[in-house]
Design a protein around this motif. Structure first.
Motif, mmCIF file in Angstrom:
data_model
loop_
_atom_site.group_PDB
_atom_site.id
_atom_site.type_symbol
_atom_site.label_atom_id
_atom_site.label_comp_id
_atom_site.label_asym_id
_atom_site.label_seq_id
_atom_site.Cartn_x
_atom_site.Cartn_y
_atom_site.Cartn_z
ATOM 1 N N THR A 31 6.103 -1.916 5.386
ATOM 2 C CA THR A 31 4.716 -1.800 5.927
ATOM 3 C C THR A 31 3.986 -3.137 6.125
ATOM 4 O OG1 THR A 31 4.641 0.402 4.708
ATOM 5 C CG2 THR A 31 2.442 -0.413 5.087
ATOM 6 N N ARG A 32 3.005 -3.277 7.071
ATOM 7 C CA ARG A 32 2.333 -4.473 7.212
ATOM 8 C C ARG A 32 1.503 -4.488 6.179
ATOM 9 N NH1 ARG A 32 0.391 -3.364 13.198
ATOM 10 N NH2 ARG A 32 2.190 -4.192 14.414
ATOM 11 N N THR A 33 1.277 -5.867 5.416
ATOM 12 C CA THR A 33 0.225 -6.158 4.474
ATOM 13 C C THR A 33 -1.393 -6.360 5.273
ATOM 14 O OG1 THR A 33 0.438 -8.577 4.919
ATOM 15 C CG2 THR A 33 1.965 -7.457 3.331
ATOM 16 N N HIS A 34 -2.317 -6.244 4.402
ATOM 17 C CA HIS A 34 -3.598 -6.434 4.789
ATOM 18 C C HIS A 34 -3.766 -7.681 5.622
ATOM 19 C CE1 HIS A 34 -5.012 -4.150 1.021
ATOM 20 N NE2 HIS A 34 -4.349 -3.415 1.774
ATOM 21 N N ASP A 81 0.623 -1.082 -0.261
ATOM 22 C CA ASP A 81 -0.036 0.135 0.008
ATOM 23 C C ASP A 81 0.908 1.277 0.093
ATOM 24 O OD1 ASP A 81 -2.455 -0.871 0.110
ATOM 25 O OD2 ASP A 81 -2.692 -1.313 2.241
ATOM 26 N N SER A 82 1.914 1.293 0.610
ATOM 27 C CA SER A 82 2.846 2.489 0.951
ATOM 28 C C SER A 82 3.659 2.861 -0.190
ATOM 29 C CB SER A 82 3.514 1.921 2.298
ATOM 30 O OG SER A 82 4.475 3.276 2.353
ATOM 31 N N TYR A 133 4.846 -8.345 5.994
ATOM 32 C CA TYR A 133 5.486 -6.904 5.888
ATOM 33 C C TYR A 133 6.108 -7.015 4.389
ATOM 34 C CZ TYR A 133 5.392 -7.027 10.899
ATOM 35 O OH TYR A 133 4.991 -7.091 12.238
ATOM 36 N N CYS A 134 5.959 -5.531 4.036
ATOM 37 C CA CYS A 134 6.745 -5.338 2.794
ATOM 38 C C CYS A 134 8.092 -5.227 2.970
ATOM 39 C CB CYS A 134 6.336 -3.759 2.268
ATOM 40 S SG CYS A 134 7.275 -3.197 0.926
ATOM 41 N N GLU A 135 8.729 -5.889 1.675
ATOM 42 C CA GLU A 135 10.285 -6.408 1.785
ATOM 43 C C GLU A 135 10.819 -5.015 1.527
ATOM 44 O OE1 GLU A 135 10.762 -9.536 -0.868
ATOM 45 O OE2 GLU A 135 11.185 -10.961 0.941
ATOM 46 N N ARG A 136 10.378 -4.119 1.222
ATOM 47 C CA ARG A 136 11.245 -2.725 0.814
ATOM 48 C C ARG A 136 10.799 -1.873 1.825
ATOM 49 N NH1 ARG A 136 9.637 0.700 -4.309
ATOM 50 N NH2 ARG A 136 10.047 -1.211 -5.765
#
Ligand SMILES: [Zn+2]
Length: 66
Positions: free
Chosen positions: A28-31, A10-11, A22-25
């Motif tokens: 940010t937490r995923t849904h 999302d971010s 979590y996003c690897e980059r």
């Protein structure tokens, strides 16, 4: 309730690995992770109230039995 799989962050918009929490980059937490956290909090609250009810219940029983 439809189970839609989140494919991008999302971010930052980075592609997510399947079942990622979590996003690897950007981290940010995923849904999915957010849902899990909400569920965990709900279970914890339920457990807390259950323990409170048991404590209050026993205290009441002891005070009545005297
Ligand atoms: Zn991201």
């Amino acid at each position: 309730m439809a189970m839609q799989v989140q494919v991008a962050c999302d971010s930052c918009g980075a592609e997510l690995v399947p079942d990622a929490a979590y996003c690897e980059r950007c981290g940010t937490r995923t849904h999915r992770a957010k849902r899990m956290v909400r569920l965990a909090i709900r279970v914890e609250l339920l457990f807390f109230f259950l323990v409170c009810a048991v404590v209050v219940g026993f205290a009441w029983i002891y005070s009545v039995q005297k």
